[in-house]
Design a protein around this motif. Structure first.
Motif, PDB file in Angstrom:
ATOM      1  N   ASN A  23      -0.610  -1.580  -2.745  1.00 15.53           N
ATOM      2  CA  ASN A  23      -0.897  -0.905  -1.478  1.00 15.53           C
ATOM      3  C   ASN A  23      -1.777  -1.741  -0.544  1.00 15.53           C
ATOM      4  O   ASN A  23      -2.106  -1.311   0.552  1.00 15.53           O
ATOM      5  CB  ASN A  23      -1.514   0.470  -1.744  1.00 15.53           C
ATOM      6  N   GLY A  24      -2.115  -2.936  -0.974  1.00 17.12           N
ATOM      7  CA  GLY A  24      -2.803  -3.871  -0.092  1.00 17.12           C
ATOM      8  C   GLY A  24      -1.843  -4.922   0.437  1.00 17.12           C
ATOM      9  O   GLY A  24      -2.250  -5.848   1.139  1.00 17.12           O
ATOM     10  N   LEU A  57     -15.931  -4.597   4.644  1.00 21.40           N
ATOM     11  CA  LEU A  57     -15.320  -4.299   3.348  1.00 21.40           C
ATOM     12  C   LEU A  57     -15.119  -2.795   3.131  1.00 21.40           C
ATOM     13  O   LEU A  57     -14.055  -2.359   2.724  1.00 21.40           O
ATOM     14  CB  LEU A  57     -16.167  -4.901   2.220  1.00 21.40           C
ATOM     15  N   CYS A  60     -12.161  -1.448   4.888  1.00 17.10           N
ATOM     16  CA  CYS A  60     -10.882  -1.764   4.243  1.00 17.10           C
ATOM     17  C   CYS A  60     -10.517  -0.667   3.261  1.00 17.10           C
ATOM     18  O   CYS A  60      -9.359  -0.278   3.142  1.00 17.10           O
ATOM     19  CB  CYS A  60     -10.966  -3.076   3.497  1.00 17.10           C
ATOM     20  N   PHE A  61     -11.530  -0.169   2.572  1.00 19.34           N
ATOM     21  CA  PHE A  61     -11.252   0.862   1.571  1.00 19.34           C
ATOM     22  C   PHE A  61     -10.904   2.192   2.216  1.00 19.34           C
ATOM     23  O   PHE A  61     -10.182   2.992   1.644  1.00 19.34           O
ATOM     24  CB  PHE A  61     -12.417   0.967   0.580  1.00 19.34           C
ATOM     25  N   PHE A  64      -7.276   1.949   2.740  1.00 20.89           N
ATOM     26  CA  PHE A  64      -6.530   2.261   1.516  1.00 20.89           C
ATOM     27  C   PHE A  64      -6.333   3.769   1.359  1.00 20.89           C
ATOM     28  O   PHE A  64      -5.280   4.219   0.923  1.00 20.89           O
ATOM     29  CB  PHE A  64      -7.248   1.715   0.269  1.00 20.89           C
ATOM     30  N   HIS A  68      -2.790   5.497   0.948  1.00 19.72           N
ATOM     31  CA  HIS A  68      -2.478   6.361  -0.193  1.00 19.72           C
ATOM     32  C   HIS A  68      -1.898   7.699   0.254  1.00 19.72           C
ATOM     33  O   HIS A  68      -1.068   8.279  -0.431  1.00 19.72           O
ATOM     34  CB  HIS A  68      -3.722   6.575  -1.059  1.00 19.72           C
ATOM     35  N   THR A 101      -2.814   0.919  -8.821  1.00 20.59           N
ATOM     36  CA  THR A 101      -3.494   2.012  -9.508  1.00 20.59           C
ATOM     37  C   THR A 101      -2.565   3.214  -9.602  1.00 20.59           C
ATOM     38  O   THR A 101      -2.229   3.809  -8.569  1.00 20.59           O
ATOM     39  CB  THR A 101      -4.748   2.434  -8.694  1.00 20.59           C
ATOM     40  N   TYR A 115       4.768   6.779 -11.732  1.00 23.80           N
ATOM     41  CA  TYR A 115       4.267   5.767 -10.796  1.00 23.80           C
ATOM     42  C   TYR A 115       4.554   4.369 -11.358  1.00 23.80           C
ATOM     43  O   TYR A 115       5.129   3.513 -10.682  1.00 23.80           O
ATOM     44  CB  TYR A 115       2.753   5.969 -10.610  1.00 23.80           C
ATOM     45  N   ARG A 140     -14.204   3.686  -9.923  1.00 26.09           N
ATOM     46  CA  ARG A 140     -14.908   4.880  -9.440  1.00 26.09           C
ATOM     47  C   ARG A 140     -14.528   6.142 -10.201  1.00 26.09           C
ATOM     48  O   ARG A 140     -15.220   7.141 -10.155  1.00 26.09           O
ATOM     49  CB  ARG A 140     -14.615   5.102  -7.950  1.00 26.09           C
ATOM     50  N   SER A 170     -10.471  -2.524 -10.593  1.00 25.04           N
ATOM     51  CA  SER A 170     -10.817  -2.662  -9.173  1.00 25.04           C
ATOM     52  C   SER A 170     -11.425  -1.360  -8.659  1.00 25.04           C
ATOM     53  O   SER A 170     -11.937  -0.565  -9.435  1.00 25.04           O
ATOM     54  CB  SER A 170      -9.574  -3.077  -8.374  1.00 25.04           C
ATOM     55  N   GLY A 171     -11.355  -1.132  -7.366  1.00 25.33           N
ATOM     56  CA  GLY A 171     -11.999   0.035  -6.767  1.00 25.33           C
ATOM     57  C   GLY A 171     -13.130  -0.393  -5.859  1.00 25.33           C
ATOM     58  O   GLY A 171     -13.742  -1.438  -6.059  1.00 25.33           O
ATOM     59  N   PRO A 173     -16.199  -1.478  -4.316  1.00 23.64           N
ATOM     60  CA  PRO A 173     -17.512  -1.826  -4.866  1.00 23.64           C
ATOM     61  C   PRO A 173     -18.654  -1.332  -3.981  1.00 23.64           C
ATOM     62  O   PRO A 173     -19.799  -1.280  -4.416  1.00 23.64           O
ATOM     63  CB  PRO A 173     -17.479  -3.356  -4.909  1.00 23.64           C
ATOM     64  N   GLU A 210     -18.494  -8.143  -6.206  1.00 22.29           N
ATOM     65  CA  GLU A 210     -18.010  -8.398  -4.843  1.00 22.29           C
ATOM     66  C   GLU A 210     -19.088  -8.099  -3.814  1.00 22.29           C
ATOM     67  O   GLU A 210     -19.078  -8.642  -2.719  1.00 22.29           O
ATOM     68  CB  GLU A 210     -16.782  -7.527  -4.550  1.00 22.29           C
TER      69      GLU A 210
HETATM   70  C1  LIG Z   1      -9.823  -5.153   1.437  1.00 26.18           C
HETATM   71  C2  LIG Z   1     -10.314  -6.262   0.637  1.00 26.18           C
HETATM   72  C3  LIG Z   1     -10.252  -7.627   1.193  1.00 26.18           C
HETATM   73  C4  LIG Z   1     -10.792  -5.985  -0.597  1.00 26.18           C
HETATM   74  C5  LIG Z   1     -10.810  -6.950  -1.702  1.00 26.18           C
HETATM   75  N1  LIG Z   1     -11.437  -6.405  -2.809  1.00 26.18           N
HETATM   76  C6  LIG Z   1     -11.066  -5.365  -3.593  1.00 26.18           C
HETATM   77  N2  LIG Z   1     -11.984  -5.016  -4.496  1.00 26.18           N
HETATM   78  C7  LIG Z   1     -11.789  -4.000  -5.340  1.00 26.18           C
HETATM   79  N3  LIG Z   1     -10.662  -3.265  -5.352  1.00 26.18           N
HETATM   80  C8  LIG Z   1      -9.704  -3.564  -4.469  1.00 26.18           C
HETATM   81  C9  LIG Z   1      -9.839  -4.644  -3.546  1.00 26.18           C
HETATM   82  N4  LIG Z   1      -8.704  -4.685  -2.795  1.00 26.18           N
HETATM   83  C10 LIG Z   1      -7.908  -3.689  -3.258  1.00 26.18           C
HETATM   84  N5  LIG Z   1      -8.497  -2.996  -4.263  1.00 26.18           N
HETATM   85  C11 LIG Z   1      -7.970  -1.841  -5.032  1.00 26.18           C
HETATM   86  O1  LIG Z   1      -6.585  -1.700  -4.752  1.00 26.18           O
HETATM   87  C12 LIG Z   1      -6.323  -0.366  -4.305  1.00 26.18           C
HETATM   88  C13 LIG Z   1      -5.155  -0.368  -3.342  1.00 26.18           C
HETATM   89  O2  LIG Z   1      -3.978  -0.780  -4.007  1.00 26.18           O
HETATM   90  P1  LIG Z   1      -3.210   0.154  -5.077  1.00 26.18           P
HETATM   91  O3  LIG Z   1      -3.217   1.563  -4.591  1.00 26.18           O
HETATM   92  O4  LIG Z   1      -3.928   0.019  -6.400  1.00 26.18           O
HETATM   93  O5  LIG Z   1      -1.813  -0.416  -5.130  1.00 26.18           O
HETATM   94  C14 LIG Z   1      -7.633   0.096  -3.704  1.00 26.18           C
HETATM   95  O6  LIG Z   1      -7.740   1.489  -3.654  1.00 26.18           O
HETATM   96  C15 LIG Z   1      -8.654  -0.543  -4.635  1.00 26.18           C
HETATM   97  O7  LIG Z   1      -8.831   0.241  -5.796  1.00 26.18           O
END
Ligand SMILES: CC(C)=CCNc1ncnc2c1ncn2[C@@H]1O[C@H](COP(=O)(O)O)[C@@H](O)[C@H]1O
Length: 219
Positions: A23-24, A57, A60-61, A64, A68, A101, A115, A140, A170-171, A173, A210
């Motif tokens: 999702n990124g 940062l 960015c979250f 997300f 989602h 995730t 999923y 988290r 991840s998640g 920080p 991070e």
């Molecule tokens: C925005 C950015 C440069 C962040 C880089 N640093 C990151 N640090 C920790 N978790 C991350 C990061 N980038 C994406 N994620 C994780 O990836 C998720 C999105 O992709 P997905 O839904 O898992 O498919 C986010 O909700 C988060 O849990």
């Protein structure tokens, strides 16, 4: 603008992509398709996402969280994963490790199992790219969810013809201080889940330190 010779050279150069959060990695085009499919999501969120402006940062979250909401069914995940794989392939990526995730969404009937299964299935034969998948743990959500996710990942590791290869931690920080109070997001509480993952043969990819914050490290 026209592609220069250098643009073409770099696009065609065979590449590996080892750090792609599903999702990124959603492209502008796919985002527009998703937004059209969910017109009930309010206007300002769309423009916030499409503006392309620089973000802190924690912002960015927030993005997300909106993504989602836009990607909340099996159908959405299939569409996004296919598009992301297609786009990486078109960019010359020959080996791709996608991480994501697994989420449960009651309204659409999405389960964590489905999923992962949906992503696992979406590799298209006609595209010249090798795709592997890392199941992601959102720190988290704490140790219990982490352990459940590891078990799920282990099931897929044993049964998915080598597509699921690892576990990602991840998640956000920047939210760690909140989870610290709740005693869930601190690295030390997640160690047993990570150890289990490692012991069952999952490769580990960990986001750590991070931001400067207690609990974002393991001690
Ligand atoms: C925005 C950015 C440069 C962040 C880089 N640093 C990151 N640090 C920790 N978790 C991350 C990061 N980038 C994406 N994620 C994780 O990836 C998720 C999105 O992709 P997905 O839904 O898992 O498919 C986010 O909700 C988060 O849990």
């Amino acid at each position: 603008a026209m592609d220069t010779e250098a643009d073409l050279f770099y696009r065609q150069l065979p590449k590996v992509e080892l750090h792609a959060h599903l999702n990124g990695s959603v492209s502008f085009e796919t985002m527009e398709t998703l937004i059209k499919r969910k017109p009930h999501l309010i206007e300002h969120r769309m423009t916030a996402i499409l503006s392309g402006q620089r973000r802190a940062l924690h912002e960015c979250f927030q993005v997300f969280k909106v993504i989602h909401q836009l990607v909340d069914s099996e159908e959405d995940i299939l569409m996004v994963a296919k598009a992301v794989i297609q786009e990486f392939a078109a960019d010359g990526v020959k080996y791709l490790e996608l991480r994501s995730t697994p989420r449960e969404v009651t309204e659409t009937g999405l389960t964590k199992q489905r999923y992962i299964e949906t992503i696992r299935q979406c590799k298209r034969e006609e595209v010249d790219i090798d795709v592997r998948f890392l199941v992601a743990v959102d720190r988290r959500h704490g140790p219990e969810v982490a352990m459940d996710t590891v078990k799920l990942a282990e099931d897929f590791l044993l049964s998915s013809d080598g597509i699921v290869v690892g576990l990602d931690l991840s998640g956000d920080p920047t939210e760690i201080s909140i989870s610290l109070i709740l005693q869930v997001g601190h690295g030390k509480y997640l160690l047993s889940a990570l150890e289990k993952a490692k012991n069952c043969g999952l490769k580990l990819a960990l986001h750590l330190s991070e931001v400067r914050a207690h609990g974002n490290v393991f001690y």
